[in-house]
Design a protein around this motif. Structure first.
Motif, short mmCIF file in Angstrom:
data_model
loop_
_atom_site.label_atom_id
_atom_site.label_comp_id
_atom_site.label_asym_id
_atom_site.label_seq_id
_atom_site.Cartn_x
_atom_site.Cartn_y
_atom_site.Cartn_z
N ALA A 163 0.81 -1.21 0.00
CA ALA A 163 0.00 0.00 0.00
C ALA A 163 0.85 1.26 0.00
N LEU A 164 2.01 1.22 0.69
CA LEU A 164 2.84 2.42 0.82
C LEU A 164 3.98 2.47 -0.20
N ALA A 165 4.06 1.50 -1.10
CA ALA A 165 5.14 1.48 -2.09
C ALA A 165 5.15 2.74 -2.95
N PRO A 166 4.01 3.25 -3.44
CA PRO A 166 4.06 4.50 -4.22
C PRO A 166 4.63 5.67 -3.43
N LEU A 167 4.35 5.72 -2.13
CA LEU A 167 4.87 6.80 -1.30
C LEU A 167 6.39 6.70 -1.17
#
Length: 322
Positions: A58-62
């Protein structure tokens, strides 16, 4: 769906599965049996692993956006973070890219003003050196000659030495004035200015060769000045810092009517040190005209400084001595 709700629902799903397992095949006694403790431990480990994997996804793009932010360099414009991820992640990346575009435009504008003011100040200082200091030293030379002609023998020799020292100082001031304000560039054009620059830097310990291709596209005054200043800074670095013995200055054709300046030396190379003010100044000048600047190791040692100048389609005076 916002990032908050995505994380909340992921954790809720993991906890809901754990509760269903406790209500179903998994039971807990009082006191807890060894087999039940093992099952609960394995279940807790599985919950933590599943939660960690889901949060990382979920936080990979961030995390990718953070890496893109850390690698941004306004002196190397054009890099943008890829817009990916759902909802607010895509909005955050789009906002960052828009902010980066504004910063690049503002830096280009401020750099243009600063460099324009710098060139004006250079012209003023060069003019004062030529008109004030140069004329004063010329008058001193004439007065020394007049005095030396009337002085007795031993004193006359000392006055001649003072004359030579004053004449050398006058030549140095004129050389500094030429570097501050390249009059040959304004009067004879870029080709002649580069030839004069190569001759100026040539010394018994440094051989500077120039190779200028015939029939090059015309450049406006702003592009000519950038090419000249980049060549001047590259030659200065080769002579002062790289300990080079040979330098080649080459001006050649590129596709689509572009022009390439190549300054190649056989010196010590770039090394691990950070870029100094001279190289950063070259990058800022290149940005002003939309040119590409690259500094790479030369094929046989040393440094290659390449400036690719796009064609402007303008017209200007004919080059003298082409």
């Amino acid at each position: 769906m916002t990032l908050y709700w995505r994380i909340f629902l992921l954790n809720a799903a993991v906890f809901a599965v754990a509760v269903l397992l406790l209500l179903g095949p998994v039971t807990v006694s009082t006191p807890v049996l060894l087999g039940e403790a093992i099952v609960l431990g394995l279940g807790l480990a599985a919950m933590l692993v599943a939660n960690a994997v889901l949060l990382r996804v979920a936080l990979a793009p961030l995390a990718r956006l953070a890496r893109a932010m850390a690698s941004v360099d306004l002196l190397r414009p054009g890099s943008r973070a890829p817009v990916e991820g759902p909802g607010e992640m895509a909005e955050l990346t789009t906002s960052f890219n828009a902010m980066l575009a504004r910063l690049e435009a503002e830096r280009a504008t401020s750099s243009a003003r600063a460099l324009s003011a710098q060139e004006a100040e250079r012209r003023r200082i060069a003019q004062e050196l030529h008109d004030e200091v140069g004329q004063t030293l010329t008058a001193v030379l004439l007065q020394l000659k007049h005095t030396a002609d009337r002085a007795p023998g031993p004193l006359r020799e000392e006055l001649h030495q003072v004359q030579e020292t004053t004449r050398a100082s006058l030549d140095e001031i004129r050389r500094i004035a030429r570097r501050l304000r390249p009059g040959v560039l304004e009067e004879l054009g870029l080709h002649s200015a580069l030839r004069a620059l190569a001759a100026e830097f040539s010394t018994p310990s440094l051989i500077v060769r120039h190779r200028i291709a015939p029939g090059l596209p015309t450049l406006d005054e702003a592009r000519e000045l950038v090419v000249y200043r980049v060549a001047q800074e590259a030659l200065t670095n080769a002579a002062r810092h790289a300990r080079a013995s040979e330098v080649e200055v080459r001006l050649s054709h590129r596709p689509a009517g572009a022009v390439r300046l190549l300054v190649r030396d056989n010196g010590a190379g770039l090394g691990p040190a950070a870029e100094g003010a001279g190289i950063q100044g070259m990058r800022e000048r290149a940005l002003l005209i939309g040119a590409g600047l690259a500094l790479d190791p030369a094929p046989h040692g040393g440094t290659d400084v390449r400036l690719d100048v796009p064609a402007d389609g303008g017209t200007r005076r004919r080059e003298a001595h082409r």
